[in-house]
Design a protein around this motif. Structure first.
Motif, short mmCIF file in Angstrom:
data_model
loop_
_atom_site.label_atom_id
_atom_site.label_comp_id
_atom_site.label_asym_id
_atom_site.label_seq_id
_atom_site.Cartn_x
_atom_site.Cartn_y
_atom_site.Cartn_z
N CYS A 208 6.84 -1.02 7.35
CA CYS A 208 6.55 0.36 6.98
C CYS A 208 7.81 1.03 6.40
O CYS A 208 8.77 1.28 7.14
CB CYS A 208 6.07 1.16 8.18
SG CYS A 208 4.63 0.47 9.03
N THR B 204 3.57 -1.01 3.87
CA THR B 204 3.14 0.35 3.56
C THR B 204 4.33 1.19 3.11
O THR B 204 5.43 1.05 3.64
CB THR B 204 2.44 1.03 4.76
OG1 THR B 204 3.37 1.21 5.83
CG2 THR B 204 1.28 0.18 5.25
N CYS C 146 0.84 -1.20 0.00
CA CYS C 146 0.00 0.00 0.00
C CYS C 146 0.87 1.25 0.00
O CYS C 146 1.84 1.34 0.76
CB CYS C 146 -0.88 0.03 1.24
SG CYS C 146 -1.67 -1.55 1.66
N GLY D 250 -2.31 2.60 2.85
CA GLY D 250 -2.00 1.88 4.08
C GLY D 250 -3.07 2.09 5.14
O GLY D 250 -3.40 1.17 5.90
N THR E 200 2.99 5.82 4.28
CA THR E 200 1.62 5.92 4.79
C THR E 200 1.57 6.82 6.02
O THR E 200 2.35 6.63 6.96
CB THR E 200 1.08 4.52 5.14
OG1 THR E 200 0.81 3.81 3.94
CG2 THR E 200 -0.20 4.61 5.95
#
Length: 305
Positions: free
Chosen positions: A248, A202, A176, A181, A205
């Protein structure tokens, strides 16, 4: 919808430039060229303002602060990437390559690709061929309505997860970008999706929102306000240990999601990629290769043994 809007915008800008040249060239070539140069400089200045604000806000953030050379490089790179994404790929190439959902499970995790604000599935165009070459089925969603609530995107993600799972026989990985995200986290909350997804990655995000969210008038933009009510409620509804499901990627030169640490989750596998701008992050080869490595590790252990 976003493809039509961006196509209209791009064609409109080109027509305005052409009309300006038709009008101005016979009168003064200097004015004709000067007008186009002014428009280009305005674009450069608006992007420079984003990076200037980012650097000022990041001064109080605990994440490593970018050097001036990194900021300038990121600004220059984002100028070209943004033009390519918003004026070509998304308006005119959003359906150029279809999703790839092989009918026979191959032991490889499938992927659901989730774009962010003001984007569509064409953001992921450079990812399609590498994913297919590695044997990963994928579906790249289009989040609609464009300016609706992030909560409204859960059914779209749910349907994509079901299709990718049906094609591979395995729980997929979600990758994402930006708001995508948050949409994935909203889907996890709404659809009890934790048991049906293997991992969530992500890229840039705004997990805690972003400083720039205060200026948005769209429903989903307001939800991304820094430490706002919506992101607070989302975090409060998540069970302990949920962040372990996430990797992340974040950057200290993200010109949209800042302060820098807002793109991280406590307890997640947080990966700093220094000196990379917001949209550029989804087009960086090292981010793509890093995600492919995570997918390789997530392959079905029974099939791969």
């Amino acid at each position: 919808m976003i493809a039509r809007l961006q196509a209209t915008w791009t064609i409109g800008l080109l027509l305005m430039a052409a009309l300006w040249l038709v009008f101005a060239l016979p009168r003064s070539p200097v004015w004709a060229v000067g007008g186009l140069a002014f428009a280009a400089l305005l674009y450069l200045a608006v992007m420079a303002l984003q990076f200037t604000l980012m650097q000022r806000v990041n001064a109080a953030d605990p994440a490593p602060r970018a050097r001036l050379a990194q900021v300038v490089r990121a600004w220059w790179a984002e100028l070209g990437v943004a033009l390519r994404v918003f004026c070509w790929d998304q308006p005119f190439r959003s359906h150029a390559e279809p999703d790839w959902l092989p009918t026979a499970p191959a032991g490889q995790r499938g992927v659901v690709l989730v774009h962010g604000f003001l984007c569509n599935r064409a953001l992921w165009r450079p990812w399609f061929e590498p994913l297919r070459a590695a044997g990963h089925a994928y579906e790249a969603v289009n989040l609609e309505p464009v300016f609706g609530s992030i909560d409204d995107y859960a059914p779209t993600i749910e349907a994509a997860v079901q299709r990718v799972h049906a094609a591979t026989g395995l729980a997929p990985v979600l990758i994402c970008h930006s708001m995508g995200g948050l949409a994935a986290r909203a889907w996890l909350r709404a659809c009890a999706g934790e048991a049906r997804v293997q991992h969530v990655i992500t890229l840039g995000t705004p997990h805690r929102g972003t400083w720039a969210g205060r200026f948005s008038r769209a429903a989903n933009g307001r939800q991304m306000a820094l430490d706002g009510d919506w992101v607070g409620a989302l975090s409060g509804a998540e069970p302990p240990g949920r962040a372990a499901l996430f990797t992340c990627w974040y950057s200290n030169c993200d010109n949209i999601v800042f302060p820098t640490s807002t793109a991280t989750l406590r307890g997640a596998d947080n990966r700093l990629i220094a000196g990379v701008a917001h949209v550029e992050m989804a087009r960086r080869p090292e981010v793509l290769q890093g995600c492919l490595a995570l997918l390789a590790r997530a392959a079905d252990p029974v099939v791969k043994s």
